[in-house]
Design an enzyme around this catalytic site. Structure first.
Site, PDB file in Angstrom:
ATOM      1  N   ALA A  33       0.834  -1.208   0.000  1.00 22.64           N
ATOM      2  CA  ALA A  33       0.000   0.000   0.000  1.00 22.64           C
ATOM      3  C   ALA A  33       0.867   1.256   0.000  1.00 22.64           C
ATOM      4  CB  ALA A  33      -0.937  -0.012   1.201  1.00 22.64           C
ATOM      5  N   TYR A  34       1.913   1.246   0.812  1.00 23.26           N
ATOM      6  CA  TYR A  34       2.822   2.389   0.887  1.00 23.26           C
ATOM      7  C   TYR A  34       3.536   2.600  -0.445  1.00 23.26           C
ATOM      8  CZ  TYR A  34       6.622   5.364   2.639  1.00 23.26           C
ATOM      9  OH  TYR A  34       7.509   6.394   2.838  1.00 23.26           O
ATOM     10  N   ILE A  35       4.015   1.522  -1.038  1.00 22.66           N
ATOM     11  CA  ILE A  35       4.706   1.612  -2.329  1.00 22.66           C
ATOM     12  C   ILE A  35       3.765   2.173  -3.399  1.00 22.66           C
ATOM     13  CG2 ILE A  35       5.836   0.286  -4.150  1.00 22.66           C
ATOM     14  CD1 ILE A  35       7.438   0.569  -1.552  1.00 22.66           C
TER      15      ILE A  35
END
Length: 253
Positions: free
Chosen positions: A156-158
């Site tokens: 999700a962060y990527i």
């Protein structure tokens, strides 16, 4: 006090801690009039008083970047306080859990995307509008090396940080001829509450990441702030649509 940002009105989101607070200090040292924006009023008030005690002009506004009306209010406050908006550092972000993609909950995905992508989207619109009205300006979005490469167990962060890169390039292209520059900084591992949380819950992670970084260390948040200050300044008028890694050489590996 230097003059890199002398007299410029600069809005900093996520200014209550980490890279945002460090960047605000750097901007103030470089002569900027700083508007601090974040959710934690106590920290904003303390930082504003610290900066004013050092001779800088500083004000703060409570702002949740996931709320579009808050972003508009923050930009309006900056313009009302200092007469115009010359620069903005869209730094507010959320790390989320380090969990394999197939085990990551929708709640984590939604929270990370809402803060890291919608938050930048919400801020860009009123910032650009204010800068167009004021005759131009410069915006720096905070992406990450995670916006350039993959990191395990952080899908999700990527995805969110790659989206910030896309927003940066799209906005830069769209407003280049109207005097608004839009760039992004892509920090490597940097001391902050987010990384402290990640490292605390994942023993050995910091050593592993530092081992993959040619400089072999974690960055001080002021180092990211210094890069953002240069990108916001008039020293680089031909720079737009650029994503600058500040990562000790990590993405070169």
């Amino acid at each position: 006090m230097s003059d890199l940002l002398n007299g410029k009105s600069v809005l900093v989101t996520g200014a209550s801690s980490g890279i945002g607070a460090a960047a605000a200090r750097v901007f103030a040292q470089e002569g900027a009039r700083v508007v601090l924006a974040a959710r934690r009023e106590d920290r904003l008030a303390a930082l504003a008083e610290e900066l004013k005690g050092q001779g800088a002009e500083a004000a703060y506004v409570v702002c949740d970047v996931t709320v579009a009306e808050d972003a508009v209010r923050a930009v309006d406050f900056a313009v009302e306080t200092f007469g115009r908006l010359d620069g903005a550092f869209n730094n507010a972000g959320l790390g989320g859990d380090r969990t394999p993609l197939h085990l990551m909950g929708d709640d984590v995905y939604d929270a990370v995307m809402d803060t890291n992508v919608r938050g930048v989207w919400n801020c860009l619109r009123p910032e650009i509008a204010a800068m167009l009205e004021g005759g131009g300006g410069s915006i720096v979005n905070n992406s990450s090396v995670g916006g350039l490469v993959a990191i395990p167990a952080a899908a999700a962060y990527i995805a969110a940080k790659h989206a910030v890169v896309g927003l940066t390039r799209a906005a830069a292209d769209e407003y280049a001829k109207q005097g608004v520059r839009v760039n992004a900084v892509a920090p490597g591992t940097t001391r902050s509450e987010i990384t402290a949380d990640w490292f605390g819950r994942n023993p050995g992670l910091e050593e592993m990441v530092n081992g993959m970084t040619p400089q072999g260390r974690t960055a001080d948040p002021a180092e990211i702030g210094a890069a953002a200050a240069w990108m916001l300044s008039d020293r680089c008028p031909f720079l737009t649509g650029t994503v600058m890694p500040v990562d000790g050489g990590f993405v070169n590996q």
